[in-house]
Design an enzyme around this catalytic site. Structure first.
Site, PDB file in Angstrom:
ATOM      1  N   ASP A  41     -12.173  48.260 -21.654  1.00  0.00           N
ATOM      2  CA  ASP A  41     -11.422  49.367 -22.248  1.00  0.00           C
ATOM      3  C   ASP A  41     -10.047  48.858 -22.658  1.00  0.00           C
ATOM      4  OD1 ASP A  41      -9.795  49.368 -19.866  1.00  0.00           O
ATOM      5  OD2 ASP A  41     -11.249  50.690 -18.928  1.00  0.00           O
ATOM      6  N   LYS A  65     -13.762  53.019 -25.430  1.00  0.00           N
ATOM      7  CA  LYS A  65     -14.357  53.904 -24.439  1.00  0.00           C
ATOM      8  C   LYS A  65     -13.464  55.111 -24.214  1.00  0.00           C
ATOM      9  CE  LYS A  65     -13.643  53.029 -20.044  1.00  0.00           C
ATOM     10  NZ  LYS A  65     -13.613  52.345 -18.766  1.00  0.00           N
ATOM     11  N   ARG A  67     -13.133  58.606 -21.462  1.00  0.00           N
ATOM     12  CA  ARG A  67     -13.598  59.226 -20.222  1.00  0.00           C
ATOM     13  C   ARG A  67     -13.698  60.727 -20.419  1.00  0.00           C
ATOM     14  NH1 ARG A  67     -14.340  56.156 -16.005  1.00  0.00           N
ATOM     15  NH2 ARG A  67     -13.314  54.159 -15.909  1.00  0.00           N
ATOM     16  N   ASP A  93     -13.505  43.140 -15.464  1.00  0.00           N
ATOM     17  CA  ASP A  93     -12.998  44.411 -14.951  1.00  0.00           C
ATOM     18  C   ASP A  93     -12.440  44.220 -13.546  1.00  0.00           C
ATOM     19  OD1 ASP A  93     -12.362  47.104 -15.093  1.00  0.00           O
ATOM     20  OD2 ASP A  93     -14.405  47.759 -15.486  1.00  0.00           O
ATOM     21  N   THR A  98     -19.622  53.148  -9.852  1.00  0.00           N
ATOM     22  CA  THR A  98     -20.990  53.658 -10.051  1.00  0.00           C
ATOM     23  C   THR A  98     -21.757  52.841 -11.084  1.00  0.00           C
ATOM     24  OG1 THR A  98     -20.323  55.226 -11.762  1.00  0.00           O
ATOM     25  CG2 THR A  98     -20.268  56.010  -9.459  1.00  0.00           C
ATOM     26  N   ALA A  99     -21.109  51.892 -11.728  1.00  0.00           N
ATOM     27  CA  ALA A  99     -21.692  50.986 -12.722  1.00  0.00           C
ATOM     28  C   ALA A  99     -22.065  51.681 -14.026  1.00  0.00           C
ATOM     29  CB  ALA A  99     -22.892  50.220 -12.167  1.00  0.00           C
ATOM     30  N   GLY A 100     -21.630  52.910 -14.219  1.00  0.00           N
ATOM     31  CA  GLY A 100     -21.905  53.605 -15.471  1.00  0.00           C
ATOM     32  C   GLY A 100     -21.193  52.952 -16.643  1.00  0.00           C
TER      33      GLY A 100
END
Length: 187
Positions: A41, A65, A67, A93, A98-100
């Protein structure tokens, strides 16, 4: 600003980064001539630029990206800024929860023509559906540090864990010998 200025500790604190450990892993485990470093991002671009420079001036891209503020841990990848077609990509990163984000981002990179996608993060929180998402993602490999214990049930073939122990040991030794810790920040 020192952490003590923020009210956490009474003494000086050095902020260590796992970047040297993770860079060594990437440098020694994959050919870099066809690699692009990718920021997940806009907020991680500076760190990704450092990675690209420290790996010999590699090209840089980032995932556009957003949110969804109405739903926690929900982000959408809208596209890739930079050329990744035919290239191997390393997404850099600070953590994977949650690995989304990393799963959607890696698929966006594949959709944009990337050959293979790898991910690197310092903290592998891996909560909720993270392991299932990583296992089913287009990611070839995810390298994480051991700042958070990785229980056996979360140890899947795609995850490679590297230790920060040498970094911490070197920092402790330097402090005890009254030597600068700052060389640990440069790889």
């Amino acid at each position: 600003m020192c952490i003590r200025d923020r009210g956490f500790f009474d003494g000086p604190v050095d902020h260590l980064t796992a970047m040297p450990i993770l860079l060594d892993y990437v440098r020694n485990s994959m050919p870099l001539e066809n690699t692009t470093i990718v920021s997940p991002d806009a907020g991680r671009i500076k760190v990704s630029e450092q990675w690209a420079a420290k790996l010999g001036g590699l090209p840089l891209a980032f995932i556009h990206k957003t949110r969804d503020t109405t739903r926690p841990n929900h982000a959408e990848a809208h596209g890739i800024i930079g050329d990744v077609k035919g290239r191997d990509c390393v997404v850099v990163d600070d953590m994977i929860d949650t690995a989304g984000t990393i799963s959607k981002g890696s698929q966006a990179l594949i959709d944009a023509g990337a050959e293979e996608v790898y991910a690197s993060c310092t903290h592998a929180v891996l909560s909720g559906p993270a392991i299932e998402r990583l296992a089913n993602s287009s990611l070839k490999e995810v390298v994480v540090t051991d700042t958070i214990r990785l229980p056996e049930e979360k140890q899947i073939a795609k995850i490679k864990q590297v230790s920060v122990a040498p970094l911490i040991a070197d920092a402790i030794k330097r402090i005890n010998e009254n030597r600068a810790v700052s060389p640990l920040f440069y790889n």
